[in-house]
Design a protein around this motif. Structure first.
Motif, PDB file in Angstrom:
ATOM      1  N   LEU A 124      -2.482 -15.833  13.914  1.00  0.00           N
ATOM      2  CA  LEU A 124      -1.496 -14.915  13.348  1.00  0.00           C
ATOM      3  C   LEU A 124      -1.414 -13.715  14.270  1.00  0.00           C
ATOM      4  O   LEU A 124      -2.434 -13.242  14.786  1.00  0.00           O
ATOM      5  CB  LEU A 124      -1.895 -14.477  11.941  1.00  0.00           C
ATOM      6  CG  LEU A 124      -1.753 -15.514  10.812  1.00  0.00           C
ATOM      7  CD1 LEU A 124      -2.742 -16.657  10.952  1.00  0.00           C
ATOM      8  CD2 LEU A 124      -1.918 -14.857   9.446  1.00  0.00           C
ATOM      9  N   SER A 125      -0.208 -13.212  14.501  1.00  0.00           N
ATOM     10  CA  SER A 125      -0.064 -12.122  15.468  1.00  0.00           C
ATOM     11  C   SER A 125       1.092 -11.195  15.120  1.00  0.00           C
ATOM     12  O   SER A 125       2.036 -11.587  14.428  1.00  0.00           O
ATOM     13  CB  SER A 125       0.130 -12.686  16.884  1.00  0.00           C
ATOM     14  OG  SER A 125       1.234 -13.566  16.958  1.00  0.00           O
ATOM     15  N   ARG A 160       6.152 -10.841  12.733  1.00  0.00           N
ATOM     16  CA  ARG A 160       4.941 -11.561  12.353  1.00  0.00           C
ATOM     17  C   ARG A 160       5.075 -13.019  12.780  1.00  0.00           C
ATOM     18  O   ARG A 160       6.100 -13.653  12.535  1.00  0.00           O
ATOM     19  CB  ARG A 160       4.693 -11.461  10.846  1.00  0.00           C
ATOM     20  CG  ARG A 160       4.365 -10.050  10.405  1.00  0.00           C
ATOM     21  CD  ARG A 160       3.852  -9.987   8.990  1.00  0.00           C
ATOM     22  NE  ARG A 160       4.945  -9.994   8.024  1.00  0.00           N
ATOM     23  CZ  ARG A 160       4.764  -9.730   6.725  1.00  0.00           C
ATOM     24  NH1 ARG A 160       3.556  -9.459   6.261  1.00  0.00           N
ATOM     25  NH2 ARG A 160       5.785  -9.729   5.903  1.00  0.00           N
ATOM     26  N   THR A 161       4.035 -13.531  13.410  1.00  0.00           N
ATOM     27  CA  THR A 161       4.053 -14.899  13.917  1.00  0.00           C
ATOM     28  C   THR A 161       2.851 -15.650  13.377  1.00  0.00           C
ATOM     29  O   THR A 161       1.744 -15.105  13.296  1.00  0.00           O
ATOM     30  CB  THR A 161       4.006 -14.906  15.465  1.00  0.00           C
ATOM     31  OG1 THR A 161       5.165 -14.256  15.970  1.00  0.00           O
ATOM     32  CG2 THR A 161       3.945 -16.326  16.007  1.00  0.00           C
ATOM     33  N   VAL A 162       3.077 -16.910  12.965  1.00  0.00           N
ATOM     34  CA  VAL A 162       1.991 -17.811  12.592  1.00  0.00           C
ATOM     35  C   VAL A 162       2.087 -19.024  13.511  1.00  0.00           C
ATOM     36  O   VAL A 162       3.070 -19.758  13.479  1.00  0.00           O
ATOM     37  CB  VAL A 162       2.085 -18.257  11.118  1.00  0.00           C
ATOM     38  CG1 VAL A 162       0.964 -19.256  10.799  1.00  0.00           C
ATOM     39  CG2 VAL A 162       2.011 -17.059  10.183  1.00  0.00           C
ATOM     40  N   CYS A 163       1.086 -19.218  14.344  1.00  0.00           N
ATOM     41  CA  CYS A 163       1.080 -20.289  15.341  1.00  0.00           C
ATOM     42  C   CYS A 163       0.035 -21.338  14.964  1.00  0.00           C
ATOM     43  O   CYS A 163      -1.089 -21.008  14.619  1.00  0.00           O
ATOM     44  CB  CYS A 163       0.771 -19.680  16.708  1.00  0.00           C
ATOM     45  SG  CYS A 163       0.564 -20.869  18.044  1.00  0.00           S
ATOM     46  N   GLY A 164       0.401 -22.611  15.065  1.00  0.00           N
ATOM     47  CA  GLY A 164      -0.529 -23.694  14.776  1.00  0.00           C
ATOM     48  C   GLY A 164      -0.148 -24.411  13.491  1.00  0.00           C
ATOM     49  O   GLY A 164       0.919 -24.158  12.923  1.00  0.00           O
ATOM     50  N   PRO A 165      -1.031 -25.333  13.083  1.00  0.00           N
ATOM     51  CA  PRO A 165      -2.394 -25.572  13.537  1.00  0.00           C
ATOM     52  C   PRO A 165      -2.460 -26.240  14.919  1.00  0.00           C
ATOM     53  O   PRO A 165      -1.564 -26.991  15.289  1.00  0.00           O
ATOM     54  CB  PRO A 165      -2.963 -26.517  12.476  1.00  0.00           C
ATOM     55  CG  PRO A 165      -2.029 -26.486  11.328  1.00  0.00           C
ATOM     56  CD  PRO A 165      -0.700 -26.164  11.905  1.00  0.00           C
ATOM     57  N   ASP A 211       8.314 -12.626   2.818  1.00  0.00           N
ATOM     58  CA  ASP A 211       8.983 -12.478   4.107  1.00  0.00           C
ATOM     59  C   ASP A 211       8.078 -12.952   5.252  1.00  0.00           C
ATOM     60  O   ASP A 211       8.301 -12.614   6.406  1.00  0.00           O
ATOM     61  CB  ASP A 211       9.405 -11.027   4.342  1.00  0.00           C
ATOM     62  CG  ASP A 211       8.218 -10.058   4.317  1.00  0.00           C
ATOM     63  OD1 ASP A 211       7.094 -10.486   3.975  1.00  0.00           O
ATOM     64  OD2 ASP A 211       8.428  -8.874   4.643  1.00  0.00           O
ATOM     65  N   LEU A 212       7.064 -13.751   4.919  1.00  0.00           N
ATOM     66  CA  LEU A 212       6.175 -14.305   5.930  1.00  0.00           C
ATOM     67  C   LEU A 212       6.838 -15.509   6.604  1.00  0.00           C
ATOM     68  O   LEU A 212       7.723 -16.154   6.022  1.00  0.00           O
ATOM     69  CB  LEU A 212       4.859 -14.752   5.295  1.00  0.00           C
ATOM     70  CG  LEU A 212       3.987 -13.656   4.693  1.00  0.00           C
ATOM     71  CD1 LEU A 212       2.838 -14.276   3.905  1.00  0.00           C
ATOM     72  CD2 LEU A 212       3.444 -12.751   5.772  1.00  0.00           C
ATOM     73  N   PRO A 213       6.426 -15.846   7.813  1.00  0.00           N
ATOM     74  CA  PRO A 213       6.985 -17.024   8.489  1.00  0.00           C
ATOM     75  C   PRO A 213       6.327 -18.314   7.981  1.00  0.00           C
ATOM     76  O   PRO A 213       5.845 -19.146   8.746  1.00  0.00           O
ATOM     77  CB  PRO A 213       6.655 -16.765   9.957  1.00  0.00           C
ATOM     78  CG  PRO A 213       5.418 -15.948   9.930  1.00  0.00           C
ATOM     79  CD  PRO A 213       5.511 -15.087   8.700  1.00  0.00           C
ATOM     80  N   LEU A 214       6.303 -18.485   6.654  1.00  0.00           N
ATOM     81  CA  LEU A 214       5.710 -19.625   5.988  1.00  0.00           C
ATOM     82  C   LEU A 214       6.603 -20.034   4.828  1.00  0.00           C
ATOM     83  O   LEU A 214       7.269 -19.183   4.221  1.00  0.00           O
ATOM     84  CB  LEU A 214       4.312 -19.294   5.446  1.00  0.00           C
ATOM     85  CG  LEU A 214       3.213 -18.967   6.457  1.00  0.00           C
ATOM     86  CD1 LEU A 214       2.004 -18.373   5.743  1.00  0.00           C
ATOM     87  CD2 LEU A 214       2.825 -20.198   7.261  1.00  0.00           C
ATOM     88  N   LEU A 256       2.383 -26.592   2.839  1.00  0.00           N
ATOM     89  CA  LEU A 256       2.786 -25.324   3.426  1.00  0.00           C
ATOM     90  C   LEU A 256       3.155 -25.556   4.883  1.00  0.00           C
ATOM     91  O   LEU A 256       2.435 -26.243   5.609  1.00  0.00           O
ATOM     92  CB  LEU A 256       1.619 -24.335   3.331  1.00  0.00           C
ATOM     93  CG  LEU A 256       1.848 -22.904   3.790  1.00  0.00           C
ATOM     94  CD1 LEU A 256       2.792 -22.188   2.828  1.00  0.00           C
ATOM     95  CD2 LEU A 256       0.505 -22.175   3.848  1.00  0.00           C
ATOM     96  N   VAL A 257       4.295 -24.990   5.324  1.00  0.00           N
ATOM     97  CA  VAL A 257       4.723 -25.147   6.711  1.00  0.00           C
ATOM     98  C   VAL A 257       4.984 -23.781   7.334  1.00  0.00           C
ATOM     99  O   VAL A 257       5.306 -22.815   6.644  1.00  0.00           O
ATOM    100  CB  VAL A 257       6.003 -26.016   6.836  1.00  0.00           C
ATOM    101  CG1 VAL A 257       5.744 -27.423   6.312  1.00  0.00           C
ATOM    102  CG2 VAL A 257       7.184 -25.385   6.110  1.00  0.00           C
ATOM    103  N   ASN A 258       4.845 -23.722   8.667  1.00  0.00           N
ATOM    104  CA  ASN A 258       5.186 -22.490   9.371  1.00  0.00           C
ATOM    105  C   ASN A 258       6.662 -22.510   9.757  1.00  0.00           C
ATOM    106  O   ASN A 258       7.416 -23.417   9.366  1.00  0.00           O
ATOM    107  CB  ASN A 258       4.267 -22.278  10.582  1.00  0.00           C
ATOM    108  CG  ASN A 258       4.460 -23.323  11.670  1.00  0.00           C
ATOM    109  OD1 ASN A 258       5.400 -24.109  11.649  1.00  0.00           O
ATOM    110  ND2 ASN A 258       3.554 -23.336  12.645  1.00  0.00           N
ATOM    111  N   ALA A 259       7.098 -21.518  10.538  1.00  0.00           N
ATOM    112  CA  ALA A 259       8.526 -21.382  10.848  1.00  0.00           C
ATOM    113  C   ALA A 259       9.058 -22.567  11.651  1.00  0.00           C
ATOM    114  O   ALA A 259      10.257 -22.855  11.619  1.00  0.00           O
ATOM    115  CB  ALA A 259       8.770 -20.080  11.614  1.00  0.00           C
ATOM    116  N   GLU A 260       8.173 -23.259  12.385  1.00  0.00           N
ATOM    117  CA  GLU A 260       8.595 -24.418  13.174  1.00  0.00           C
ATOM    118  C   GLU A 260       8.495 -25.717  12.389  1.00  0.00           C
ATOM    119  O   GLU A 260       8.773 -26.792  12.932  1.00  0.00           O
ATOM    120  CB  GLU A 260       7.741 -24.526  14.445  1.00  0.00           C
ATOM    121  CG  GLU A 260       8.042 -23.480  15.507  1.00  0.00           C
ATOM    122  CD  GLU A 260       7.568 -22.099  15.086  1.00  0.00           C
ATOM    123  OE1 GLU A 260       6.422 -21.988  14.594  1.00  0.00           O
ATOM    124  OE2 GLU A 260       8.340 -21.130  15.235  1.00  0.00           O
TER     125      GLU A 260
END
Length: 253
Positions: free
Chosen positions: A167-168, A148-153, A243-246, A207-211
């Motif tokens: 999200l992909s 699972r990928t979360v890209c952005g903002p 287990d989300l990339p967040l 809230l932050v994504n994996a990056e």
């Protein structure tokens, strides 16, 4: 009279509630993507894999994609607001998957004035306007094995000119990577879904994504799009969102 212990416990409880709210919103979008993924697998294995798929095979996805853009036909366990987040959704084929279209997008976007509209891009590698989607993070993540990928903002100049998240998930057919199922979510909608819970948390929370890119925040000190680098700082606590990339970042205390 509130004590430091009771205040700390209240902060912990509010943070836990915010994590649950974020997880519900993101999981709703990923649930829709799992449906698209499963439908795409059926499309790219026509006649049980007896022949190579062609672009026309992917037309069978359209009723599902349109329904998800309109928030229709929801699984019973999902609240109605979660798929209302989705502004664009579709399947992006791995290069060479289709016999008649080496590069292909089956991508649809909402249209406030009517029926969903299809996104059309130049898919000819010999053309200067060729749209090579494989270098985008929302494609590169799933193609490299991320579940699972979360890209952005980011500002989505290609589709909507809106500040967006993508999200992909990977689509695997017959043991081989076949492409990506993805959905665009406007940041303003995602913030609308999660900010009420973030605002209940005393002190800064975001809230932050994996990056480490900020997706939503209750403070002007960490606006959406800025980058948080932990570096072992004692000033903040980081809580994974399942287990989300967040992750939820809150002031330590």
């Amino acid at each position: 009279m509130s004590t430091p212990v009771s205040l700390a416990q209240a902060g912990h409880d509010h943070a836990a509630a915010a994590v649950a709210r974020v997880r519900e919103a993101a999981e709703g979008v990923f649930e829709a993507l799992r449906e698209v993924r499963d439908a795409a697998v059926a499309c790219v294995r026509p006649a049980g894999g007896a022949r190579r798929p062609v672009a026309a095979d992917l037309a069978a996805l359209r009723p599902l994609l349109w329904a998800r853009l309109r928030g229709g036909a929801l699984p019973a366990h999902l609240p109605a607001h979660v798929t209302a987040l989705i502004a664009g959704i579709g399947f992006i084929a791995a290069p060479g998957l289709l016999a008649d279209a080496p590069w292909y997008l089956e991508w649809w976007q909402e249209n406030p004035s009517g029926a969903p509209v299809r996104l059309l891009r130049n898919m000819d590698p010999a053309n200067s306007a060729f749209y090579d989607y494989t270098h985008w993070d929302w494609y590169a993540g799933p193609s490299s094995g991320a579940e699972r990928t979360v890209c952005g903002p980011y500002v989505d100049y290609l589709c909507t000119d809106e500040y967006s998240l993508t999200l992909s998930v990977p689509v695997v057919a017959g043991g081989s990577f076949a492409g990506v199922a993805a959905a665009d979510v406007f940041v303003r909608r995602f913030e609308g879904a999660v900010l009420p819970a973030l605002r209940e948390i005393p002190g800064p929370a975001f809230l932050v994504n994996a990056e480490g890119r900020v997706v939503a925040s209750n403070t002007a000190s960490w606006v959406a799009g800025s980058v948080y680098r932990d570096g072992g700082s004692a000033a903040f606590s980081v809580r994974p969102v399942g287990d989300l990339p967040l992750s939820l970042v809150t002031a330590a205390g």
